[in-house]
Design a protein around this motif. Structure first.
Motif, PDB file in Angstrom:
ATOM      1  N   VAL A 165       9.181   5.263   7.745  1.00 56.99           N
ATOM      2  CA  VAL A 165       9.043   3.013   8.097  1.00 56.99           C
ATOM      3  C   VAL A 165       9.855   3.246   6.162  1.00 56.99           C
ATOM      4  O   VAL A 165       9.598   3.798   5.370  1.00 56.99           O
ATOM      5  CB  VAL A 165       7.623   3.257   7.995  1.00 56.99           C
ATOM      6  CG1 VAL A 165       7.651   2.264   7.329  1.00 56.99           C
ATOM      7  CG2 VAL A 165       7.041   3.257   9.468  1.00 56.99           C
ATOM      8  N   THR A 166      10.199   2.437   6.527  1.00 55.78           N
ATOM      9  CA  THR A 166      10.329   1.541   4.937  1.00 55.78           C
ATOM     10  C   THR A 166       9.896   0.189   5.157  1.00 55.78           C
ATOM     11  O   THR A 166       9.784  -0.962   5.591  1.00 55.78           O
ATOM     12  CB  THR A 166      11.908   1.335   4.761  1.00 55.78           C
ATOM     13  OG1 THR A 166      12.402   2.500   5.759  1.00 55.78           O
ATOM     14  CG2 THR A 166      12.331   0.423   3.745  1.00 55.78           C
ATOM     15  N   VAL A 167       9.453  -0.001   4.125  1.00 54.47           N
ATOM     16  CA  VAL A 167       8.753  -1.341   3.983  1.00 54.47           C
ATOM     17  C   VAL A 167       8.758  -2.294   2.239  1.00 54.47           C
ATOM     18  O   VAL A 167       9.698  -1.800   1.565  1.00 54.47           O
ATOM     19  CB  VAL A 167       7.137  -0.850   2.996  1.00 54.47           C
ATOM     20  CG1 VAL A 167       6.273  -2.729   3.411  1.00 54.47           C
ATOM     21  CG2 VAL A 167       6.411  -0.594   4.605  1.00 54.47           C
TER      22      VAL A 167
ATOM     23  N   ASP B  37       0.393   3.985  14.023  1.00 52.96           N
ATOM     24  CA  ASP B  37       0.295   3.073  12.134  1.00 52.96           C
ATOM     25  C   ASP B  37       0.501   4.259  11.154  1.00 52.96           C
ATOM     26  O   ASP B  37       0.194   3.220   9.599  1.00 52.96           O
ATOM     27  CB  ASP B  37      -0.388   1.945  12.439  1.00 52.96           C
ATOM     28  CG  ASP B  37      -2.112   2.482  12.552  1.00 52.96           C
ATOM     29  OD1 ASP B  37      -2.098   3.907  12.949  1.00 52.96           O
ATOM     30  OD2 ASP B  37      -2.570   1.378  12.012  1.00 52.96           O
TER      31      ASP B  37
ATOM     32  N   ARG C 281       1.812   5.628   8.642  1.00 49.96           N
ATOM     33  CA  ARG C 281       3.342   5.225   7.768  1.00 49.96           C
ATOM     34  C   ARG C 281       3.352   3.960   7.092  1.00 49.96           C
ATOM     35  O   ARG C 281       3.299   4.059   6.088  1.00 49.96           O
ATOM     36  CB  ARG C 281       4.243   6.517   8.771  1.00 49.96           C
ATOM     37  CG  ARG C 281       5.580   6.978   9.052  1.00 49.96           C
ATOM     38  CD  ARG C 281       6.014   7.451   9.483  1.00 49.96           C
ATOM     39  NE  ARG C 281       6.082   6.949  10.961  1.00 49.96           N
ATOM     40  CZ  ARG C 281       7.486   6.267  11.481  1.00 49.96           C
ATOM     41  NH1 ARG C 281       8.153   7.370  11.600  1.00 49.96           N
ATOM     42  NH2 ARG C 281       6.850   6.011  13.241  1.00 49.96           N
ATOM     43  N   GLU C 282       3.188   3.282   8.338  1.00 53.55           N
ATOM     44  CA  GLU C 282       2.875   1.419   7.537  1.00 53.55           C
ATOM     45  C   GLU C 282       1.543   1.873   6.175  1.00 53.55           C
ATOM     46  O   GLU C 282       1.496   1.193   5.740  1.00 53.55           O
ATOM     47  CB  GLU C 282       2.581   0.375   8.670  1.00 53.55           C
ATOM     48  CG  GLU C 282       3.829   0.232   9.596  1.00 53.55           C
ATOM     49  CD  GLU C 282       4.039   1.452  10.302  1.00 53.55           C
ATOM     50  OE1 GLU C 282       3.324   2.206  10.929  1.00 53.55           O
ATOM     51  OE2 GLU C 282       4.771   0.816  11.260  1.00 53.55           O
ATOM     52  N   ARG C 283       0.555   1.977   6.852  1.00 53.32           N
ATOM     53  CA  ARG C 283      -0.440   2.418   5.998  1.00 53.32           C
ATOM     54  C   ARG C 283      -0.119   3.064   4.857  1.00 53.32           C
ATOM     55  O   ARG C 283      -0.712   3.080   3.409  1.00 53.32           O
ATOM     56  CB  ARG C 283      -2.311   2.919   6.476  1.00 53.32           C
ATOM     57  CG  ARG C 283      -2.673   2.208   8.121  1.00 53.32           C
ATOM     58  CD  ARG C 283      -3.167   2.678   8.561  1.00 53.32           C
ATOM     59  NE  ARG C 283      -4.407   3.360   7.875  1.00 53.32           N
ATOM     60  CZ  ARG C 283      -6.251   2.428   7.584  1.00 53.32           C
ATOM     61  NH1 ARG C 283      -5.829   1.378   8.216  1.00 53.32           N
ATOM     62  NH2 ARG C 283      -6.653   3.174   6.410  1.00 53.32           N
TER      63      ARG C 283
ATOM     64  N   ALA D  11       2.357   2.828   3.861  1.00 54.72           N
ATOM     65  CA  ALA D  11       3.554   2.253   2.734  1.00 54.72           C
ATOM     66  C   ALA D  11       2.476   1.525   1.978  1.00 54.72           C
ATOM     67  O   ALA D  11       2.463   1.445   0.604  1.00 54.72           O
ATOM     68  CB  ALA D  11       4.535   1.924   3.825  1.00 54.72           C
ATOM     69  N   THR D  12       1.259   1.393   2.195  1.00 56.30           N
ATOM     70  CA  THR D  12       1.114   0.051   1.973  1.00 56.30           C
ATOM     71  C   THR D  12       0.228   0.526   0.923  1.00 56.30           C
ATOM     72  O   THR D  12      -0.484   0.286  -0.542  1.00 56.30           O
ATOM     73  CB  THR D  12       0.408  -0.231   2.762  1.00 56.30           C
ATOM     74  OG1 THR D  12       0.828  -1.129   4.132  1.00 56.30           O
ATOM     75  CG2 THR D  12      -1.070  -1.644   2.052  1.00 56.30           C
TER      76      THR D  12
ATOM     77  N   PHE E   3       6.899  10.933   6.427  1.00 54.79           N
ATOM     78  CA  PHE E   3       7.291   8.715   5.823  1.00 54.79           C
ATOM     79  C   PHE E   3       7.647  10.116   4.665  1.00 54.79           C
ATOM     80  O   PHE E   3       7.036  10.324   3.700  1.00 54.79           O
ATOM     81  CB  PHE E   3       5.731   8.644   5.177  1.00 54.79           C
ATOM     82  CG  PHE E   3       5.371   7.441   4.357  1.00 54.79           C
ATOM     83  CD1 PHE E   3       5.987   6.360   4.410  1.00 54.79           C
ATOM     84  CD2 PHE E   3       5.611   8.242   3.083  1.00 54.79           C
ATOM     85  CE1 PHE E   3       5.493   5.565   3.108  1.00 54.79           C
ATOM     86  CE2 PHE E   3       5.058   7.306   1.823  1.00 54.79           C
ATOM     87  CZ  PHE E   3       4.808   5.485   2.395  1.00 54.79           C
TER      88      PHE E   3
ATOM     89  N   SER F 225      -5.201   7.597   6.712  1.00 53.91           N
ATOM     90  CA  SER F 225      -4.232   6.939   7.380  1.00 53.91           C
ATOM     91  C   SER F 225      -4.690   6.996   9.099  1.00 53.91           C
ATOM     92  O   SER F 225      -3.492   6.877   9.537  1.00 53.91           O
ATOM     93  CB  SER F 225      -2.730   7.618   6.944  1.00 53.91           C
ATOM     94  OG  SER F 225      -2.484   8.496   7.644  1.00 53.91           O
TER      95      SER F 225
END
Length: 381
Positions: A6-8, A32, A34-36, A38-39, A65, A350
């Motif tokens: 994931v890229t944020v 999710d 990877r989104e977590r 990234a955040t 990630f 995560s």
């Protein structure tokens, strides 16, 4: 092929996943975690104003990630894992055995942790004992003795075979010191192991510069005006003992999947890595208590790292989570260690380590700006 990391927007680009030849990867539904992650990494860097790099590879799903994982990081003592692999490969070829004795010479002694430095010159130390000192206690003298035994060509051959791109040349630990002091004077190439020990014991940077001139019989004015911080920065820029975090993850992946060593040798090394005594306030402190973590830490001036294989109870031993993380330019060691601890806590929360359960109660709290907690942790070390 595994899904792309994931890229944020607004964060450094996540790296492409490590390609693991022969790895069977079933299709995995997007989650999710990877989104977590990234955040969480955004929060850590925003609050701490310090650069953190991390690479995570879930060998069970193939998902990965990365945050700054494509950048070059100083690996410090994490290079001791490929040294151990080179030694065990020599054992497998019957070139040596774990009971082969090595005689400690005065020239072998290098500053740093571990018991080898305290042994009398002339002591017979087995490969097995030196391996334990190198991995468990991050002993530099033991490391250089083992490097000299198998040869730097063999060590760098391991790196090139397991991580063909992304990791620079590995040197002895004594050479690290000579390269750093070489930023102050070219005469540093003449420093002996004993000299390096005396320089470490000098204490302050000013005293170390004075001692350097004294040991090399130079007028103080011949030592460059560059600070020791500047000398280390110049050394780091050369790329020795440095690499991408995803490339280092490739070494750990090859190790756990039996591509680096035979099963018995692999278990010997993984057991040593599970017994590592250094860096208890780093990644291990952010993992759930039931996690098994086979890892190696690395520490240098304004650079710290930790990397290993995380396995939760009941999971496939050949498909752990690979976790590699580094911090640079933190104002203090406790702050840097806090960042690593929080990186692991973010990974746990995560859901990746807890079968998809976010913020599982077994996970340590995620407190990215917990200055009081970091200070307390330092007092407890």
């Amino acid at each position: 092929m595994a899904p792309a990391p994931v890229t944020v927007p607004g964060t450094p680009a996540a790296t492409a996943p490590v390609t693991v030849p022969g790895l069977t990867q079933a299709p995995v539904a997007a989650t999710d975690w990877r989104e977590r992650m990234a955040t969480a990494m955004q929060q850590l860097e925003a609050l701490q104003r310090t650069e953190v790099g991390v690479y995570v590879l879930d060998l069970a799903s193939g998902q990965s990630f990365g945050h700054r994982a494509e950048e070059r990081w100083y690996l410090a003592s994490m290079v001791k894992v490929p040294v151990a692999i080179a030694v065990l490969q020599a054992v497998e070829r019957s070139d040596i055995t774990l009971d082969t004795p090595l005689t400690l010479r005065a020239a072998d002694k290098v500053d740093g942790a571990g018991a080898t430095l305290r042994q009398p010159v002339g002591s017979a130390l087995t490969v097995r004992w030196l391996m334990g000192q190198m991995i468990i206690y991050s002993d530099n003298t033991a490391t250089d003795m083992l490097m000299n035994l198998v040869g730097l060509q063999a060590v760098n051959g391991v790196v090139k075979a397991l991580a063909p791109q992304g990791i620079g040349r590995i040197t002895t630990l004594a050479e690290v010191r000579r390269q750093v002091y070489g930023q102050l004077t070219p005469q540093a190439s003449h420093l002996s192991g004993h000299d390096l020990v005396l320089l470490q014991r000098a204490g302050s940077d000013a005293e170390r510069r004075r001692r350097l001139a004294e040991l090399l019989h130079l007028p103080p004015g011949e030592i460059k005006a560059r600070s020791l911080d500047g000398a280390y920065d110049a050394y780091y820029a050369e790329g020795l003992n440095s690499g991408r975090l995803d490339a280092y993850a490739g070494i750990l992946t090859a190790l756990v999947q039996g591509k680096a060593l035979h099963p018995d040798s692999m278990q010997t090394l993984l057991k040593l890595m599970e017994d590592v005594a250094t860096g208890p306030q780093r990644l291990r402190a952010g993992l759930p208590p039931q996690a098994r973590f086979a890892h190696k830490t690395g520490t240098q001036r304004r650079r710290i790292c930790d990397a290993g294989l995380v396995r939760m109870p009941g999971t496939d031993a050949q498909h752990p989570v690979v976790l590699v993380a580094c911090v640079r330019d933190a104002p203090t060691l406790p702050r840097a260690e806090h960042l690593l601890q929080q990186t692991a806590a973010a990974l746990c929360r995560s859901g990746l380590l807890t079968q998809g359960l976010n913020d599982a109660p077994t996970c340590p709290a995620f407190l990215p700006d917990d200055r009081h907690g970091a200070a307390a942790a330092q007092l407890a070390r």
